[in-house]
Design a protein around this motif. Structure first.
Motif, PDB file in Angstrom:
ATOM      1  N   LEU A 500       0.787  -1.090  -0.009  1.00 44.54           N
ATOM      2  CA  LEU A 500       0.105  -0.010  -0.038  1.00 44.54           C
ATOM      3  C   LEU A 500       0.938   1.336  -0.045  1.00 44.54           C
ATOM      4  CD1 LEU A 500      -2.557  -1.132   2.678  1.00 44.54           C
ATOM      5  CD2 LEU A 500      -3.001  -1.199   0.170  1.00 44.54           C
ATOM      6  N   PRO A 501       1.001   2.012  -1.241  1.00 43.37           N
ATOM      7  CA  PRO A 501       0.298   1.760  -2.344  1.00 43.37           C
ATOM      8  C   PRO A 501       0.673   0.661  -3.234  1.00 43.37           C
ATOM      9  CG  PRO A 501       1.276   4.176  -2.314  1.00 43.37           C
ATOM     10  CD  PRO A 501       1.827   3.316  -1.119  1.00 43.37           C
ATOM     11  N   LYS A 502      -0.451   0.259  -3.911  1.00 38.65           N
ATOM     12  CA  LYS A 502      -0.139  -1.115  -4.535  1.00 38.65           C
ATOM     13  C   LYS A 502       0.597  -0.794  -5.803  1.00 38.65           C
ATOM     14  CE  LYS A 502      -4.783  -2.783  -3.845  1.00 38.65           C
ATOM     15  NZ  LYS A 502      -4.413  -3.967  -3.148  1.00 38.65           N
TER      16      LYS A 502
END
Length: 652
Positions: A500-502
């Motif tokens: 996260l973020p991806k």
């Protein structure tokens, strides 16, 4: 690095093999000892890191694991201009690093002796320093403390003082990272600190470029650009002021001013991206300086008068052994040759002036020559030039259209990241707006690359250490943080499930990335209960510590037969996980359920709910005090609606 001082550890044997002989230097972060590796019989530098101090008012316990990890990373760096890394460890609770012992003087000692260096020497030293830093930047290491004290000079054999022949070694590479990893605050020297470190505490490869630019300034001028009574005053001058041109303090070619200015711009995005980029510029400057020197020598040689000095003009003690004492015939000197040419010119002029046609021809020629000089001079001075249009802050398309309209060519320098300027907008033009440019010439444009953003790499399925290396690699320098751990049937324990973020998202340099790791397969494997009667399926699942939720659905299976389950067969789950069962409510296919060991009252209610007539035997009093011992018919026997069934109960 000369061993000169004794210290409290003199004679101490470290790690069973390193015998300390002397103290050679003390810095804010470590004490450097000369030690002998008694196993290999070589002298090494042993740097004992000072005890951790509180970082910005907080406790800072020494983290041995992080220190070892940071120090071991230095083993990947091998370069002839870097003091080689041999190992690390702890002695009496204090961490230490073992590196190559460089025999020579620090660049600070050289400057103290000589004041400043020649441009050729300054560039030669800077080139080797940048070669070392470029090798470090390629593997993600940042020095963070580039200064003359950390640059060793091994001068050429014979004691010569020409530093263009010297070998330069950069020391303390990675020491700041290792000290910080161990829990201490690394020391920063105010005279060489990058502005971004002063303002927000962050520094990357471009910080090393800035510090190297300050060192080059000092090599050329003999002094640092900023001074103050307190280090903090000096540090803030880096933030608030531009570094002056070295030529303001010591005469030198303009290319050196340009080098220092490009390396020490206050905005990191406006500098060389790393030491490798600055190294290329320094090498070009060295070659240009060498070519200019060669041309000057050639001109001097071509303008020298080729003549012989008469032996008689020499004093007797200066004559060559084969020169006669009497003078020989002189060869033509430059003065006599010039006199002859002037005499020939006067004679030719007299002949022309004695002939009327000659006088007219001479006058016409003079007029033509004057016109040619005037026209040619105008063209050379003004006519062949155009004025460079204003291009800064135009978009790439607008700038190209403007240059085509002016009949000019264009080329592009390497784009620079800028947080405040959109992508493909002109940041710099060369020549500048309003300057002269040759008609049809070329204007060089530097475009904005926009905010410095990078894509989060896909590290799914990778072990934690490898994922960290990928996320921290240049130029990302992301900061991975463990977010949580989840069970997974597909990803091994300790490997990455997601970020996260991806993966694929755009983030700033140094942004934090949260990492979810796998706990491996869950401890309970869900069995298959499809096709089994509900009572049997419930018993199997509850014995495994799982909870059961039932949903009745229309199906052609017998009554209360499991039609579907979720999770499916083979799924790993934790104890207490709910397993959802869909069971048939087909009244036409009702079968006798398994009721043995049920509470007698519960069993009666269950059968009554199926539309059956129930007969209870063996019960006296409260049915809840009894359990089903036998049932007629047995479990699985087909039943008709309203059929009589018998339960024989006994006391619990």
């Amino acid at each position: 690095m000369d061993a000169q001082l004794a210290g409290p550890l003199l004679g101490t044997l470290v790690d069973g093999r390193l015998r300390i002989r002397a103290v050679v230097a003390q810095t804010a972060m470590a004490t450097v000892h000369a030690a002998v590796d008694e196993r290999l019989g070589r002298t090494v530098a042993l740097k004992v890191v000072h005890p951790p101090q509180p970082r910005r008012g907080q406790a800072a316990p020494f983290d041995a694991e992080r220190f070892a990890e940071a120090a071991t990373g230095l083993a990947r760096l091998t370069h002839p201009n870097v003091a080689a890394f041999y190992g690390q460890g702890q002695h009496d609770g204090l961490p230490y690093l073992v590196t190559e012992f460089v025999r020579g003087r620090t660049l600070r000692d050289v400057l103290a002796e000589r004041g400043r260096l020649s441009p050729a020497e300054a560039l030669a030293v800077t080139e080797q320093v940048l070669a070392a830093l470029a090798a470090a930047h390629r593997i993600g290491l940042v020095h963070r403390s580039v200064k003359p004290e950390n640059i060793m000079v091994a001068e050429a054999p014979g004691g010569g003082h020409d530093l263009t022949e010297a070998v330069i070694k950069v020391t303390d590479l990675g020491l700041a990272d290792a000290v910080e990893a161990g829990g201490a605050e690394p020391s920063i020297t105010a005279a060489y600190v990058a502005p971004e470190f002063v303002s927000d505490g962050r520094v990357d490869a471009r910080g090393d470029v800035y510090s190297t630019g300050i060192v080059l300034f000092e090599l050329l001028t003999g002094r640092a650009p900023y001074h103050g009574e307190r280090p903090v005053e000096v540090a803030w001058q880096h933030v608030e002021r531009d570094v002056p041109a070295p030529s303001q303090l010591a005469a030198g070619p303009p290319v050196l001013d340009d080098l220092v200015a490009s390396a020490t711009r206050r905005a990191p995005a406006a500098r060389f991206m790393d030491a490798g980029a600055m190294l290329s510029a320094v090498q070009s400057a060295r070659h240009g300086l060498a070519d200019a020197t060669t041309r000057m020598r050639q001109v001097a040689q071509e303008t020298m008068v080729v003549s012989q000095v008469q032996p008689a003009d020499r004093p007797s003690w200066a004559r060559l052994h084969d020169e006669p004492a009497e003078p020989r015939t002189r060869t033509m000197t430059a003065a006599s040759a010039t006199t002859g040419l002037l005499e020939q010119g006067r004679q030719q002029y007299a002949r022309l002036m004695g002939d009327p046609r000659g006088r007219m021809g001479l006058l016409a020629g003079a007029v033509a020559l004057v016109l040619l000089v005037l026209v040619g001079g105008y063209y050379l001075a003004f006519g062949r030039y155009d004025t460079t249009p204003q291009l800064v802050n135009l978009t790439k398309q607008e700038a190209e259209a403007t240059l085509r309209g002016a009949g000019l060519e264009f080329t592009y320098a390497k784009a620079q990241f800028r947080e405040d300027v959109p992508k493909d907008v002109v940041l710099v033009q060369d020549p500048a707006a309003g300057a002269d440019v040759v008609s049809g010439g070329t204007v060089t444009l530097t475009l904005s690359a926009g905010p410095e953003r990078y894509t989060v790499p896909d590290v799914s399925g990778k072990p934690w250490d490898q994922a960290v290396a990928d996320l921290q690699a240049e130029p990302l320098k992301l900061k991975p943080v463990k977010l949580a751990e989840k069970y997974s049937d597909l990803v091994p324990k300790g490997s990455v499930l997601e970020t996260l973020p991806k993966a694929g998202a755009e983030v700033e340099v140094g942004a934090q990335v949260k990492v979810v790791l796998s706990k491996g397969r869950a401890p309970v494997t869900v069995p298959s209960v499809e096709g089994k009667p509900l009572a049997e399926a419930r018993k199997i699942l509850e014995e495994l510590g799982l909870r059961v939720e039932v949903e009745q659905v229309d199906a052609d299976k017998p009554f209360e037969t499991v039609v579907k389950q979720e999770p499916v067969l083979g799924t790993g789950v934790e104890r207490g996980t709910v397993v959802k069962l869909q069971v048939s409510k087909n009244a036409q296919g009702t079968v006798m359920p398994e009721l043995r060991n049920w509470g007698c009252g519960d069993a009666e209610n269950h059968l009554a709910g199926m539309g059956l007539r129930v007969e209870i035997r063996g019960v006296r009093g409260d049915k809840n005090q009894y359990r089903v011992e036998r049932q007629f018919p047995n479990a699985g026997f087909p039943l008709q609606p309203g059929q009589r069934v018998v339960l024989r109960c006994e006391r619990r």
